[in-house]
Design a protein around this motif. Structure first.
Motif, PDB file in Angstrom:
ATOM      1  N   ILE A 101     -21.135 -44.055  15.609  1.00  0.00           N
ATOM      2  CA  ILE A 101     -21.381 -43.774  17.115  1.00  0.00           C
ATOM      3  C   ILE A 101     -20.252 -44.131  18.037  1.00  0.00           C
ATOM      4  O   ILE A 101     -20.012 -43.418  18.889  1.00  0.00           O
ATOM      5  N   LYS A 102     -19.624 -45.309  17.757  1.00  0.00           N
ATOM      6  CA  LYS A 102     -18.671 -45.596  18.523  1.00  0.00           C
ATOM      7  C   LYS A 102     -17.452 -44.683  18.368  1.00  0.00           C
ATOM      8  O   LYS A 102     -16.629 -44.522  19.454  1.00  0.00           O
ATOM      9  N   ALA A 103     -17.186 -44.250  17.190  1.00  0.00           N
ATOM     10  CA  ALA A 103     -16.031 -43.316  16.991  1.00  0.00           C
ATOM     11  C   ALA A 103     -16.354 -41.822  17.640  1.00  0.00           C
ATOM     12  O   ALA A 103     -15.427 -41.353  18.495  1.00  0.00           O
ATOM     13  N   ALA A 104     -17.586 -41.619  17.667  1.00  0.00           N
ATOM     14  CA  ALA A 104     -18.175 -40.193  18.139  1.00  0.00           C
ATOM     15  C   ALA A 104     -18.217 -40.421  19.703  1.00  0.00           C
ATOM     16  O   ALA A 104     -17.637 -39.384  20.449  1.00  0.00           O
ATOM     17  N   LEU A 105     -18.503 -41.308  20.362  1.00  0.00           N
ATOM     18  CA  LEU A 105     -18.894 -41.359  21.820  1.00  0.00           C
ATOM     19  C   LEU A 105     -17.929 -41.895  22.724  1.00  0.00           C
ATOM     20  O   LEU A 105     -17.789 -41.727  23.885  1.00  0.00           O
ATOM     21  N   PHE A 106     -17.316 -42.895  22.225  1.00  0.00           N
ATOM     22  CA  PHE A 106     -16.537 -43.919  23.059  1.00  0.00           C
ATOM     23  C   PHE A 106     -14.971 -43.941  22.531  1.00  0.00           C
ATOM     24  O   PHE A 106     -14.383 -44.692  23.327  1.00  0.00           O
TER      25      PHE A 106
END
Length: 206
Positions: free
Chosen positions: A107-112
């Protein structure tokens, strides 16, 4: 007791949401360890990793968000939150471990992640988005015949993983799988989720 952290941190949100669910009177001491040297020093005295959240319980300092969750239910939760049976506890603990090792990083890699257009990093972000969708389908499967991740009752699995779903729901190009969407709506009805996760930007200590 108090928690050191920033309300915009997802890991802090998990802890504060559980505190609300347990109806505990634990204040959030807002700190900015990245821009305030005094705050950074205060946290460093309590956590060798110099990260938040940190729970201060008397003379004890507890750090790492999921360890804090386990500590709180062990000390202050009832049998619903902390069952006597080790296997029953493992049913939510496995989700907590999976969340930290697999779900939260993608999620961190995909969104932020910051990715210049046309770069290898942009391709890495796309791969992370695909992996995130794959992981979401696993969550969707788990919710196929029950209200929450491990049963029809909320556990720490829902606190840990559910804290991440709101940021996904806010993405215009994302559609949550049907069971995940239904589960997210259930979580959205809980006052603690509304206060600490959905309204995090406006939930600042006074």
């Amino acid at each position: 007791m108090k928690v050191y952290g920033h309300p915009l941190s997802i890991n802090v949100q998990k802890v504060m949401w559980l505190i609300d669910e347990l109806d505990l009177s634990i204040a959030l001491e807002e700190v900015d360890i990245h821009h305030n040297r005094h705050d950074a020093q205060a946290v460093a005295q309590r956590c060798p990793m110099r990260q938040v959240p940190v729970l201060e319980d008397g003379s004890n300092s507890v750090w790492e968000s999921h360890t804090i969750l386990r500590y709180l239910v062990a000390c202050y939760g009832n049998k619903m939150w902390y069952p006597d049976c080790a296997f029953q506890r493992s049913c939510y603990e496995r989700w907590m471990d999976w969340c930290l090792s697999s779900f939260q990083p993608v999620i961190k890699a995909a969104l932020f992640a910051s990715t210049p257009d046309g770069s290898d990093e942009g391709q890495a972000k796309q791969r992370a988005m695909e992996q995130c969708r794959y992981e979401l389908e696993r969550v969707n499967d788990a919710l196929d015949d029950q209200l929450y991740l491990t049963s029809d009752r909320m556990t720490l699995a829902d606190i840990a993983v559910g804290s991440l779903i709101h940021c996904l729901s806010q993405q215009s190009d994302w559609v949550l799988p049907p069971n995940v969407s239904r589960w997210y709506q259930q979580l959205s009805d809980r006052p603690g989720y509304q206060r600490w996760v959905m309204q995090a930007a406006s939930t600042l200590p006074t």
